[in-house]
Scaffold this motif. Structure first.
Motif, PDB file in Angstrom:
ATOM      1  N   HIS A  41       0.813  -1.215   0.000  1.00 29.56           N
ATOM      2  CA  HIS A  41       0.000   0.000   0.000  1.00 29.56           C
ATOM      3  C   HIS A  41       0.850   1.270   0.000  1.00 29.56           C
ATOM      4  CE1 HIS A  41      -4.032  -1.639   0.077  1.00 29.56           C
ATOM      5  NE2 HIS A  41      -3.543  -2.616   0.818  1.00 29.56           N
ATOM      6  N   GLY A  42       2.144   1.094   0.261  1.00 30.74           N
ATOM      7  CA  GLY A  42       3.023   2.253   0.219  1.00 30.74           C
ATOM      8  C   GLY A  42       3.616   2.493  -1.167  1.00 30.74           C
ATOM      9  N   ILE A  43       3.392   1.555  -2.088  1.00 28.17           N
ATOM     10  CA  ILE A  43       3.958   1.681  -3.437  1.00 28.17           C
ATOM     11  C   ILE A  43       2.887   2.281  -4.346  1.00 28.17           C
ATOM     12  CG2 ILE A  43       5.117   0.414  -5.301  1.00 28.17           C
ATOM     13  CD1 ILE A  43       5.566  -1.884  -3.317  1.00 28.17           C
ATOM     14  N   PRO A  44       3.254   3.240  -5.203  1.00 35.55           N
ATOM     15  CA  PRO A  44       2.256   3.802  -6.119  1.00 35.55           C
ATOM     16  C   PRO A  44       1.563   2.691  -6.910  1.00 35.55           C
ATOM     17  CG  PRO A  44       4.281   5.056  -6.256  1.00 35.55           C
ATOM     18  CD  PRO A  44       4.558   3.892  -5.352  1.00 35.55           C
ATOM     19  N   THR A  45       0.235   2.777  -7.019  1.00 37.19           N
ATOM     20  CA  THR A  45      -0.553   1.672  -7.571  1.00 37.19           C
ATOM     21  C   THR A  45      -0.127   1.326  -8.996  1.00 37.19           C
ATOM     22  OG1 THR A  45      -2.766   0.912  -8.085  1.00 37.19           O
ATOM     23  CG2 THR A  45      -2.439   3.283  -8.134  1.00 37.19           C
ATOM     24  N   LYS A  46       0.312   2.332  -9.746  1.00 37.23           N
ATOM     25  CA  LYS A  46       0.729   2.080 -11.120  1.00 37.23           C
ATOM     26  C   LYS A  46       2.045   1.290 -11.156  1.00 37.23           C
ATOM     27  CE  LYS A  46       0.531   4.682 -15.378  1.00 37.23           C
ATOM     28  NZ  LYS A  46       0.154   5.971 -15.971  1.00 37.23           N
ATOM     29  N   THR A  86     -11.667   2.343 -15.723  1.00 36.99           N
ATOM     30  CA  THR A  86     -12.770   2.213 -14.761  1.00 36.99           C
ATOM     31  C   THR A  86     -13.948   1.478 -15.382  1.00 36.99           C
ATOM     32  OG1 THR A  86     -13.470   4.441 -15.339  1.00 36.99           O
ATOM     33  CG2 THR A  86     -12.238   4.185 -13.322  1.00 36.99           C
ATOM     34  N   GLU A  87     -14.123   1.587 -16.691  1.00 37.02           N
ATOM     35  CA  GLU A  87     -15.271   0.891 -17.273  1.00 37.02           C
ATOM     36  C   GLU A  87     -15.058  -0.628 -17.301  1.00 37.02           C
ATOM     37  OE1 GLU A  87     -16.294   1.950 -21.258  1.00 37.02           O
ATOM     38  OE2 GLU A  87     -14.323   1.495 -22.059  1.00 37.02           O
ATOM     39  N   LEU A  88     -13.865  -1.093 -16.933  1.00 39.04           N
ATOM     40  CA  LEU A  88     -13.635  -2.532 -16.830  1.00 39.04           C
ATOM     41  C   LEU A  88     -14.075  -3.072 -15.471  1.00 39.04           C
ATOM     42  CD1 LEU A  88     -10.051  -2.768 -18.386  1.00 39.04           C
ATOM     43  CD2 LEU A  88     -12.229  -3.155 -19.515  1.00 39.04           C
ATOM     44  N   GLY A  89     -14.501  -2.190 -14.576  1.00 41.49           N
ATOM     45  CA  GLY A  89     -14.879  -2.625 -13.234  1.00 41.49           C
ATOM     46  C   GLY A  89     -13.797  -2.244 -12.240  1.00 41.49           C
ATOM     47  N   ASP A 122     -12.242  -3.772  -9.712  1.00 45.97           N
ATOM     48  CA  ASP A 122     -11.102  -4.649  -9.423  1.00 45.97           C
ATOM     49  C   ASP A 122     -10.100  -4.655 -10.572  1.00 45.97           C
ATOM     50  OD1 ASP A 122     -12.334  -5.172  -7.090  1.00 45.97           O
ATOM     51  OD2 ASP A 122     -12.624  -7.312  -7.413  1.00 45.97           O
ATOM     52  N   THR A 123     -10.610  -4.831 -11.794  1.00 50.86           N
ATOM     53  CA  THR A 123      -9.710  -4.860 -12.944  1.00 50.86           C
ATOM     54  C   THR A 123      -8.981  -3.527 -13.062  1.00 50.86           C
ATOM     55  OG1 THR A 123     -11.334  -6.261 -14.012  1.00 50.86           O
ATOM     56  CG2 THR A 123      -9.562  -5.446 -15.382  1.00 50.86           C
ATOM     57  N   ALA A 124      -9.721  -2.441 -12.878  1.00 52.46           N
ATOM     58  CA  ALA A 124      -9.119  -1.114 -13.000  1.00 52.46           C
ATOM     59  C   ALA A 124      -8.007  -0.939 -11.968  1.00 52.46           C
ATOM     60  CB  ALA A 124     -10.189  -0.038 -12.825  1.00 52.46           C
ATOM     61  N   ALA A 125      -8.283  -1.369 -10.741  1.00 53.53           N
ATOM     62  CA  ALA A 125      -7.259  -1.248  -9.695  1.00 53.53           C
ATOM     63  C   ALA A 125      -6.054  -2.117 -10.046  1.00 53.53           C
ATOM     64  CB  ALA A 125      -7.839  -1.658  -8.347  1.00 53.53           C
ATOM     65  N   GLY A 126      -6.313  -3.291 -10.590  1.00 51.12           N
ATOM     66  CA  GLY A 126      -5.227  -4.179 -10.985  1.00 51.12           C
ATOM     67  C   GLY A 126      -4.344  -3.562 -12.056  1.00 51.12           C
ATOM     68  N   LEU A 127      -4.940  -2.699 -12.887  1.00 54.73           N
ATOM     69  CA  LEU A 127      -4.180  -2.046 -13.947  1.00 54.73           C
ATOM     70  C   LEU A 127      -3.575  -0.720 -13.469  1.00 54.73           C
ATOM     71  CD1 LEU A 127      -6.533  -2.787 -16.951  1.00 54.73           C
ATOM     72  CD2 LEU A 127      -4.263  -3.719 -16.580  1.00 54.73           C
ATOM     73  N   GLY A 128      -3.694  -0.470 -12.175  1.00 56.60           N
ATOM     74  CA  GLY A 128      -3.014   0.689 -11.616  1.00 56.60           C
ATOM     75  C   GLY A 128      -3.822   1.966 -11.649  1.00 56.60           C
ATOM     76  N   SER A 129      -5.146   1.835 -11.874  1.00 58.21           N
ATOM     77  CA  SER A 129      -5.972   3.044 -11.859  1.00 58.21           C
ATOM     78  C   SER A 129      -6.332   3.368 -10.418  1.00 58.21           C
ATOM     79  CB  SER A 129      -7.231   2.794 -12.683  1.00 58.21           C
ATOM     80  OG  SER A 129      -8.265   3.637 -12.266  1.00 58.21           O
ATOM     81  N   SER A 130      -6.133   4.608 -10.042  1.00 57.82           N
ATOM     82  CA  SER A 130      -6.398   4.976  -8.663  1.00 57.82           C
ATOM     83  C   SER A 130      -7.850   5.399  -8.513  1.00 57.82           C
ATOM     84  CB  SER A 130      -5.468   6.118  -8.263  1.00 57.82           C
ATOM     85  OG  SER A 130      -6.097   6.961  -7.352  1.00 57.82           O
ATOM     86  N   PRO A 131      -8.527   4.923  -7.458  1.00 55.19           N
ATOM     87  CA  PRO A 131      -9.923   5.317  -7.268  1.00 55.19           C
ATOM     88  C   PRO A 131     -10.076   6.832  -7.100  1.00 55.19           C
ATOM     89  CG  PRO A 131      -9.176   3.849  -5.503  1.00 55.19           C
ATOM     90  CD  PRO A 131      -8.036   4.001  -6.455  1.00 55.19           C
ATOM     91  N   ARG A 132      -9.022   7.478  -6.645  1.00 51.83           N
ATOM     92  CA  ARG A 132      -9.100   8.932  -6.497  1.00 51.83           C
ATOM     93  C   ARG A 132      -9.314   9.624  -7.837  1.00 51.83           C
ATOM     94  NH1 ARG A 132      -4.994   8.199  -2.778  1.00 51.83           N
ATOM     95  NH2 ARG A 132      -3.431   8.637  -4.352  1.00 51.83           N
ATOM     96  N   ARG A 133      -8.686   9.069  -8.895  1.00 50.91           N
ATOM     97  CA  ARG A 133      -8.863   9.650 -10.225  1.00 50.91           C
ATOM     98  C   ARG A 133     -10.298   9.514 -10.683  1.00 50.91           C
ATOM     99  NH1 ARG A 133      -4.214  10.422 -13.659  1.00 50.91           N
ATOM    100  NH2 ARG A 133      -5.307   9.888 -15.542  1.00 50.91           N
TER     101      ARG A 133
END
Lengths: 297, 353
Positions: free
Chosen positions: A91-96, B239-242, B244-255
Motif C-alpha cells: 500500500h506504500g507503493i504507487p498503484t501504477k 474504470t469501465e472494466l470494473g 477490481d480490474t481497474a485497480a489491478g491495472l493501476g488506476s487509482s480510485p481517487r482519479r
C-alpha cells in the motif's frame, strides 16, 4: 496439524523451473487480516508466495481464499499486518508501479459493450503508459505476444461480448499478459467454463509459468485440477491457512475432511501422478464400510 | 519497469501479429474519427438551421454580413439577440450535459446512472429555487447555489450508495431525486408570483434566457473543465472494466472520484446556464455509443449532446404553431420513451451475457 507458514521449510524447496535455482519470495503477507465492515474473513495470515512457481489456493466456500487473493492484489486495506511486495508494504507503493509488477484477473470480469479483443487487451498496457507517453511500438509488440500466447490473435477484431466463454477467458488472460508482470494473480479463472476449457486455461497458465517464469497465484474451486497444476498448494479454512506445500503433502484424506468437511479417498491421479480426491457421499459406495469408517485407501 | 520486463520487450517480435494488432486498432480509431467528423458536420447543420430558419429566415450571405457587424434592420436584432445566442448556448450546454452524462454512465457502468436521473440536476434546481425563494438572491449567486447543490447531492448519493457501484447509485439517486422534487414543490407553495416566475426557469430546461454574458460565463467554465476531463479521461478506459480490474491495472480510485466530480461540475454549469434540460445528459452517451459501434466516446457524447439540445430547441420553437416550447419539454418527450425502452429491454447495466 496446521503448519506455521512462516517456519514451513516447504516454501524454500520450490525451485525455479527456468533457472533451476531455489528462489526467494517477492510477494508475501505478514500477520495479514482482511475483512469487510466488521467481519474478519482472513485472519492473521503469514505466508510467502514462492517465486517462479504456480501457487493455488483452495478451500471450502467462504474460507477467505478469494479475499486473500484480493488482499494480495492490494484491493483491500488490511485490518492488521501487511502485504509485502519486494519487501515493501504494497500500500506504500504507487498503484501504477505495483501494476507493472503484479497483474490481476478478477473473478468474472465484465467487458464493456462493443469493445474489441485488441482494444481490451491493449488496456493491459495502461501501467506502462504515462500521461504524455502514449501508445507505442513496445505496446503493440506486447499485445501481439499476449494474443499469440493465448491463441486469440485471430479474434483480434472480434467484439468481446460475442465470444464464447472459453475464448473470452483467454482474452482476459491476454489482457493480464499484455501487462507483462512477473507475478500474475487470478481469482477462479475457470469459473463457468466446461471441463475442456478449464484444462485449456490451466495449461495456458502452466505454459506461461514454464516458459516465462511468471509467478502464478490463483484461487481454484476444483481440488483435483488444483492438485495437478499447483507447485505449491495453499489450503485455507475459516480465514486461516491450515496447510501449504507441494500438493502431495497437503492433500491427505484427513486434511480434505478437515478443510471441506467431506470424507474422501485420496488416490493417485492416473494421468499426472498427483493426488486425486474421490469424494465419498452418503450414497453410491460399492464398499459401505468406507462410509461408516471413513476412508481407508 | 523491471529488467525482466525490458528484456521481454526486446525479444524477437512477431511481425504478423504486430501488423494484425496495428490494423485492428486502426480500424477502430478510423471509425471513431469518421463518426466525430460526421457529428461535427451534423452539429454545424443543426446550428445553421436553428440560426437561419424559422419564422424569420436569414440567408447565409446576410448571416455573414451580420456577423461582420453590418446592421440589417430587423435581421441583425433577431440573430444577434435571440437566435445566435440561443444556438451558441445550446451547443455549450449540450456538450456539458453530454460529457457529464457519459462520464457518469461509463464510470458507474450503468446507463441509468446519469446525473439527471440520480438527482444531480434536481439538486442544482432545488438549491437554486431555495436561493431565489427563501434567500431572495438573483443572478450569479443563484448559479453558485445551483452548482453547490449539484455537488452536495452527488456526494451524498455516492456516499449513501457505498462502494457497491452503479446499481445502488441509481436506486439511491432516484430516491434523492424524488425527495428534491418534494422540496421544490414545497418551496413553490411559499413563493411569491414574481419569485415563482424566476424559479420556474430552474425546473424546465430552457434557452430563453440565453444572453452573451451567460454564454461568456458558461464558456469560461467549460474552458477550465474540459482540459481537466481530457487529462483524466484516460482512466475511463480502465474504470469501465470494473473496480477490481481497474485497480489491478493501476488506476487509482481517487482519479475516478475526481472525474465524477468534474462531471458533476459540467452538469451543474449546464444547469446554471439553461436549467435542467431533461434527459440531455441521459440520452447523449447511449446515442453516441450506439453510433460508435457500442464503444464509449466522450467527444462523440459531447457532440451528440449539442446536437440534441440545439435541435430540440428548434423543434420546441416551431413544432407547435404559436407555442414556444422550452427545450427541456422536447428532450423530456424524447427521453421518456428511451428510458422505458432501456428498462424494458434490460440494457441498463453494461453486463455481457
Amino acid at each position: 496439524m496446521s503448519i506455521d507458514p512462516a517456519t514451513d521449510a516447504s516454501t524454500d524447496r520450490i525451485t525455479d523451473r527456468v533457472t533451476g535455482r531455489v528462489t526467494g519470495t517477492r510477494l508475501a503477507t505478514h500477520d495479514l487480516s482482511l475483512g469487510y465492515d466488521d467481519r474478519t474473513v482472513v485472519d492473521h495470515v503469514t505466508t510467502r508466495v514462492p517465486d517462479g512457481a504456480v501457487t493455488v489456493v483452495v478451500g471450502a466456500n467462504a474460507c477467505g481464499k478469494s479475499t486473500l487473493l484480493r488482499g494480495l492484489a492490494r484491493l483491500l486495506r488490511p485490518g492488521t499486518g501487511q502485504v509485502l511486495l519486494d519487501g515493501k508494504s504494497i500500500h506504500g507503493i504507487p498503484t501504477k508501479e505495483v501494476a507493472r509488477t503484479l497483474g490481476l484477473l478478477p473473478q468474472n470480469p465484465v467487458a464493456p459493450k462493443g469493445v474489441t479483443v485488441v482494444d481490451l487487451v491493449g488496456r493491459g498496457r495502461a501501467p506502462h503508459q504515462g500521461r504524455f507517453q502514449r501508445w507505442g511500438a513496445a505496446d503493440e509488440a506486447a499485445v501481439a505476444r499476449a494474443l499469440e500466447v493465448t491463441g486469440t490473435l485471430d479474434l483480434a477484431d472480434r467484439v468481446v461480448d460475442e465470444l464464447s466463454g472459453g475464448q473470452r477467458q483467454r482474452v482476459w488472460i491476454a489482457m493480464a499478459l499484455a501487462q507483462e508482470t512477473d507475478l500474475l494473480l487470478l481469482d477462479e479463472p475457470t469459473t463457468y467454463l466446461d471441463v475442456a476449457h478449464q484444462v485449456e486455461v490451466l495449461d495456458l497458465l502452466h505454459d506461461l509459468n514454464a516458459t516465462r517464469g511468471t509467478t502464478v497465484v490463483m484461487v481454484l474451486h476444483e481440488l483435483n485440477l488444483a492438485a495437478r497444476y499447483a507447485d505449491h498448494l495453499v489450503a485455507m479454512a475459516d480465514g486461516r491457512i491450515v496447510a501449504e506445500g507441494p500438493p502431495r503433502e497437503v492433500i491427505t484424506q484427513e486434511r480434505v475432511s478437515e478443510v471441506f468437511g467431506m470424507q474422501c479417498l485420496v488416490v493417485e491421479d492416473p494421468v499426472s501422478g498427483t493426488p486425486l480426491v474421490v469424494p465419498i457421499g452418503r450414497h453410491h459406495s460399492r464398499r459401505p464400510t468406507l462410509v461408516a469408517n471413513g476412508a481407508t485407501a | 519497469m523491471s529488467a525482466a520486463t525490458d528484456s521481454r520487450v526486446g525479444t524477437p517480435g512477431m511481425p504478423a501479429g504486430v501488423d494484425m494488432v496495428r490494423a485492428a486498432r486502426s480500424r477502430v480509431s478510423r471509425r471513431h474519427r469518421l463518426l466525430v467528423g460526421a457529428l461535427v458536420v451534423a452539429l454545424l447543420g443543426v446550428f445553421l438551421v436553428r440560426v437561419l430558419l424559422g419564422d424569420f429566415t436569414v440567408t447565409i450571405p446576410d448571416f455573414v454580413r451580420i456577423l461582420a457587424g453590418e446592421q440589417i434592420p430587423g435581421a441583425t436584432f433577431v440573430v444577434m439577440e435571440s437566435k445566435l445566442p440561443r444556438a451558441v448556448l445550446g451547443v455549450l450546454v449540450g456538450a456539458a450535459f453530454g460529457l457529464g452524462g457519459s462520464v457518469f454512465q461509463t464510470t458507474l457502468r450503468n446507463a441509468l446512472a446519469s446525473p439527471d436521473i440520480i438527482g444531480v440536476g434536481m439538486g442544482a434546481s432545488a438549491a437554486a429555487v431555495f436561493a431565489i425563494v427563501v434567500l431572495g438572491l438573483q443572478g450569479v449567486a443563484v448559479s453558485g447555489f445551483a452548482i453547490a447543490g449539484a455537488v452536495a447531492v452527488a456526494v451524498l448519493v455516492r456516499t449513501l450508495a457505498g462502494a457497491a457501484g452503479g446499481y445502488r447509485v441509481v436506486v439511491v439517486g432516484v430516491g434523492a431525486s424524488a425527495f428534491l422534487v418534494a422540496v421544490v414543490q414545497y418551496l413553490f407553495t411559499r413563493a411569491s408570483i414574481y419569485d415563482a416566475q424566476a424559479a420556474l426557469v430552474w425546473l424546465t430546461g430552457s434557452l430563453n434566457s440565453a444572453s452573451w454574458p451567460a454564454i461568456a460565463r458558461t464558456a469560461g467554465c467549460l474552458l477550465v473543465l474540459l482540459p481537466v476531463v481530457a487529462l483524466l479521461a484516460g482512466s475511463l478506459r480502465l474504470t469501465e472494466l470494473g473496480d477490481d480490474t481497474a485497480a489491478g491495472l493501476g488506476s487509482s480510485p481517487r482519479r475516478t472520484d475526481a472525474l465524477l466530480l468534474v462531471a458533476v461540475l459540467l452538469v451543474s454549469v449546464g444547469v446554471a446556464a439553461a436549467g435542467p434540460v431533461a434527459f440531455a445528459a441521459f440520452l447523449a452517451g447511449p446515442i453516441a455509443r450506439a453510433l460508435n459501434g457500442g464503444r464509449t466516446s466522450l467527444v462523440a457524447s459531447a457532440l451528440v449532446g449539442s446536437i440534441l439540445v440545439v435541435g430540440a430547441d428548434h423543434l420546441g420553437a416551431y413544432l407547435v404553431p404559436d407555442v414556444n416550447l422550452p427545450v427541456g419539454v422536447v428532450t423530456g418527450a424524447l427521453g421518456a420513451p428511451f428510458l422505458l425502452w432501456l428498462v424494458a429491454t434490460g440494457r441498463t447495466s453494461r453486463r455481457s451475457s
